[in-house]
Scaffold this motif. Structure first.
Motif, PDB file in Angstrom:
ATOM      1  N   VAL A  80      29.052 -89.315-118.344  1.00 12.26           N
ATOM      2  CA  VAL A  80      29.789 -88.252-118.037  1.00 12.26           C
ATOM      3  C   VAL A  80      29.558 -87.012-119.275  1.00 12.26           C
ATOM      4  N   VAL A  81      29.038 -85.929-118.579  1.00 15.35           N
ATOM      5  CA  VAL A  81      28.732 -84.823-119.391  1.00 15.35           C
ATOM      6  C   VAL A  81      29.819 -83.650-118.999  1.00 15.35           C
ATOM      7  N   ALA A  82      30.313 -83.113-119.976  1.00 22.20           N
ATOM      8  CA  ALA A  82      31.245 -81.783-119.682  1.00 22.20           C
ATOM      9  C   ALA A  82      30.208 -80.584-120.152  1.00 22.20           C
ATOM     10  N   VAL A  83      30.207 -79.516-119.254  1.00 23.36           N
ATOM     11  CA  VAL A  83      29.548 -78.426-119.707  1.00 23.36           C
ATOM     12  C   VAL A  83      30.676 -77.230-119.692  1.00 23.36           C
ATOM     13  N   ALA A  84      30.762 -76.507-120.833  1.00 25.56           N
ATOM     14  CA  ALA A  84      31.856 -75.685-121.054  1.00 25.56           C
ATOM     15  C   ALA A  84      31.039 -74.143-121.030  1.00 25.56           C
ATOM     16  N   GLY A  85      30.953 -73.387-119.893  1.00 30.38           N
ATOM     17  CA  GLY A  85      30.707 -72.295-119.712  1.00 30.38           C
ATOM     18  C   GLY A  85      29.519 -72.621-118.776  1.00 30.38           C
ATOM     19  N   VAL A  88      28.049 -78.982-110.391  1.00 30.85           N
ATOM     20  CA  VAL A  88      29.011 -79.791-110.930  1.00 30.85           C
ATOM     21  C   VAL A  88      29.713 -80.882-109.819  1.00 30.85           C
ATOM     22  N   ALA A  89      30.241 -82.182-110.354  1.00 32.15           N
ATOM     23  CA  ALA A  89      30.866 -82.852-109.481  1.00 32.15           C
ATOM     24  C   ALA A  89      32.341 -82.440-109.415  1.00 32.15           C
ATOM     25  N   GLU A  90      32.784 -81.888-110.653  1.00 33.81           N
ATOM     26  CA  GLU A  90      34.231 -81.253-110.241  1.00 33.81           C
ATOM     27  C   GLU A  90      34.122 -79.918-111.528  1.00 33.81           C
ATOM     28  N   ALA A  91      34.997 -79.213-111.366  1.00 34.66           N
ATOM     29  CA  ALA A  91      35.300 -78.331-112.324  1.00 34.66           C
ATOM     30  C   ALA A  91      36.645 -77.557-112.538  1.00 34.66           C
ATOM     31  N   PRO A  92      37.435 -78.517-113.245  1.00 36.09           N
ATOM     32  CA  PRO A  92      39.048 -78.381-113.464  1.00 36.09           C
ATOM     33  C   PRO A  92      39.299 -76.886-114.221  1.00 36.09           C
ATOM     34  N   PRO A  93      40.429 -76.466-113.788  1.00 33.86           N
ATOM     35  CA  PRO A  93      40.522 -75.004-114.380  1.00 33.86           C
ATOM     36  C   PRO A  93      40.890 -75.111-115.991  1.00 33.86           C
ATOM     37  N   SER A  94      40.854 -76.323-116.765  1.00 35.71           N
ATOM     38  CA  SER A  94      41.282 -75.869-118.241  1.00 35.71           C
ATOM     39  C   SER A  94      40.034 -76.727-118.970  1.00 35.71           C
ATOM     40  N   LEU A  95      39.716 -76.378-120.107  1.00 42.73           N
ATOM     41  CA  LEU A  95      38.880 -77.098-120.921  1.00 42.73           C
ATOM     42  C   LEU A  95      39.135 -78.220-121.264  1.00 42.73           C
ATOM     43  N   GLU A  96      40.423 -78.797-121.686  1.00 41.49           N
ATOM     44  CA  GLU A  96      40.929 -79.828-122.198  1.00 41.49           C
ATOM     45  C   GLU A  96      40.771 -81.039-120.981  1.00 41.49           C
ATOM     46  N   VAL A 111      28.200 -84.513-113.855  1.00 37.59           N
ATOM     47  CA  VAL A 111      28.594 -83.409-114.743  1.00 37.59           C
ATOM     48  C   VAL A 111      29.932 -82.869-114.297  1.00 37.59           C
ATOM     49  N   VAL A 112      30.894 -82.709-115.127  1.00 40.12           N
ATOM     50  CA  VAL A 112      32.182 -81.594-115.072  1.00 40.12           C
ATOM     51  C   VAL A 112      31.939 -80.645-115.845  1.00 40.12           C
ATOM     52  N   GLY A 113      32.118 -79.381-114.925  1.00 39.11           N
ATOM     53  CA  GLY A 113      31.859 -78.124-115.466  1.00 39.11           C
ATOM     54  C   GLY A 113      33.197 -77.371-115.751  1.00 39.11           C
ATOM     55  N   THR A 134      22.632 -82.574-113.048  1.00 34.94           N
ATOM     56  CA  THR A 134      23.072 -83.219-111.755  1.00 34.94           C
ATOM     57  C   THR A 134      21.931 -83.630-110.985  1.00 34.94           C
ATOM     58  N   ARG A 135      21.113 -82.773-110.824  1.00 32.46           N
ATOM     59  CA  ARG A 135      19.661 -83.298-110.295  1.00 32.46           C
ATOM     60  C   ARG A 135      19.060 -84.522-110.834  1.00 32.46           C
ATOM     61  N   ALA A 136      19.268 -84.905-112.205  1.00 32.16           N
ATOM     62  CA  ALA A 136      18.806 -85.865-112.869  1.00 32.16           C
ATOM     63  C   ALA A 136      19.494 -87.183-112.638  1.00 32.16           C
ATOM     64  N   GLY A 137      20.718 -87.050-111.844  1.00 32.83           N
ATOM     65  CA  GLY A 137      21.684 -88.012-111.640  1.00 32.83           C
ATOM     66  C   GLY A 137      22.903 -88.291-112.428  1.00 32.83           C
ATOM     67  N   TRP A 138      23.043 -87.365-113.344  1.00 35.52           N
ATOM     68  CA  TRP A 138      24.308 -87.316-114.199  1.00 35.52           C
ATOM     69  C   TRP A 138      25.593 -86.833-113.655  1.00 35.52           C
TER      70      TRP A 138
END
Lengths: 252, 252
Positions: free
Chosen positions: A1-6, A44-52, A25-27, A19-23
């Motif tokens: 799981v990779v988180a991308v902030a921004g 992204v698979a999901e994009a929750p409303p807080s960085l934490e 991704v949480v944004g 995502t295209r490479a099969g990872w």
């Protein structure tokens, strides 16, 4: 799981590429409209409303905000023991801060890619394809952390290149920051001239290529230039000398 | 019938473009190997071994040698009453000479197009497509002569734009000659720096676009810069001022 902030041009492109490479991704983005757009585009698979919440359980966190904001985000993530990297165009400032933090495993990064667009909409899953992705590990970086970030760069299609932070900032002053200033100055000088300014439409492909960068967002560049002021000043002086060597001689 | 004298990048591309548009093109080049190549590529209907034979019966003659050579060719054609145009990147010198010749009908021209290649092999029938083609008629130019040259520019896919020679040279100093010097200086400064020079391969698309012109043939550019020295010096000074306005401030 990779988180991308921004999820701007770079973060949004990276989310799409991984995502295209099969990872998985949480944004995260401070702008809710951007989070929704990224989800709808399946970047992204999901994009929750807080960085934490976005970084919970992430194997790697990628900071993809402007350089000065990335430094603030890095401090916020201190204490969680996370592996964190960034994608900023200047490495000295963030690497100096990272060296003082004990609760975060930081590897500096800079994918040398981009286009003159801005924001999530201008992104492209192939933006990093074939490009260099500079990595600047710290003195305490574990080999497996460096390997994990290099894997991420390769998954996005890029070629990892190792440098020290000061080496990156000096090289990029010549290869990116100086060209950016030059593009602005070329367009500005042409626009201000009474005759050239009237005939901008007659410019050929050379002028267009050389001023394409002038359409990049100035706010982003202020951070980069402020963070790399001394190397950029030296590159400007070296460029002025190179230009004087070429100047056509005065008529007799 | 159009005669094209000089079958390099621009002349060779023009011959291909006009032949494709259905014109009868007679080509000339001082190099016999180039004449044979142009015939084999069917870029020209014929390519006789002398300029004098190539221009016999031509409705328009296009001088497509380097700028200083075009001036010599123009003098050689004086006395035949031919309609002659050129494709040089600087218009002052050739237009001043043309104004003194009574046996030639001259309309200056400059298709603002090109690529970083050189010679007939680098040519392309679509090189002028959508580009501006500046025309600088003289005080004695007949409207039908100007119209004939404009027709040729349009047949090659370009958009004719009328200017006075001095207006062209001032605008192009900003839009082409200054960018050329800047491209050389950017590449030279980066190569000379010990760190940036080692990392040229890490440069992104911006640097490559901005130094693409640096691969143009220097010999050709010497002519252009020498023929437009004063406007280029003024553009260089305006550019240096624009760059100073942008320079990041010194640290406190």
């Amino acid at each position: 799981v990779v988180a991308v902030a921004g999820l701007g041009l770079i973060g949004g492109s990276l989310a799409r590429a991984l995502t295209r490479a099969g990872w998985r991704v949480v944004g995260f983005d401070a702008d809710g409209a951007v989070r929704r757009r990224a989800r709808r585009a399946r970047a992204v698979a999901e994009a929750p409303p807080s960085l934490e919440r976005a970084v919970e359980g992430a194997d790697v966190v990628v900071l993809a905000a402007p350089p000065a904001a990335n430094v603030r985000l890095l401090r916020r993530l201190d204490g969680r023991g996370l592996l964190v990297t960034d994608v900023g165009s200047v490495k000295g400032p963030i690497c100096r801060v990272a060296a003082t933090l004990r609760g975060v495993r930081f590897v500096g990064g800079h994918p040398v890619a981009g286009n003159e667009g801005r924001g999530f909409a201008a992104g492209d899953a192939s933006l990093f394809s074939g490009r260099a992705w500079v990595l600047t590990p710290g003195a305490r970086t574990a080999p497996r952390d460096l390997a994990a970030v290099a894997r991420l760069a390769r998954a996005a299609g890029a070629r990892p290149v190792l440098m020290r932070p000061a080496e990156h900032d000096r090289a990029l002053a010549y290869l990116s920051h100086l060209p950016q200033l030059v593009a602005w100055a070329l367009l500005d000088a042409a626009r201000r001239d009474a005759v050239a300014g009237r005939h901008l439409a007659a410019a050929g492909p050379g002028f267009r290529d050389m001023t394409r960068l002038a359409h990049s967002p100035p706010a982003l560049w202020r951070d980069v230039l402020a963070g790399n002021a001394a190397p950029v000043r030296r590159a400007l002086r070296a460029f002025a000398r190179a230009l004087r060597r070429l100047q056509p001689p005065a008529p007799p």
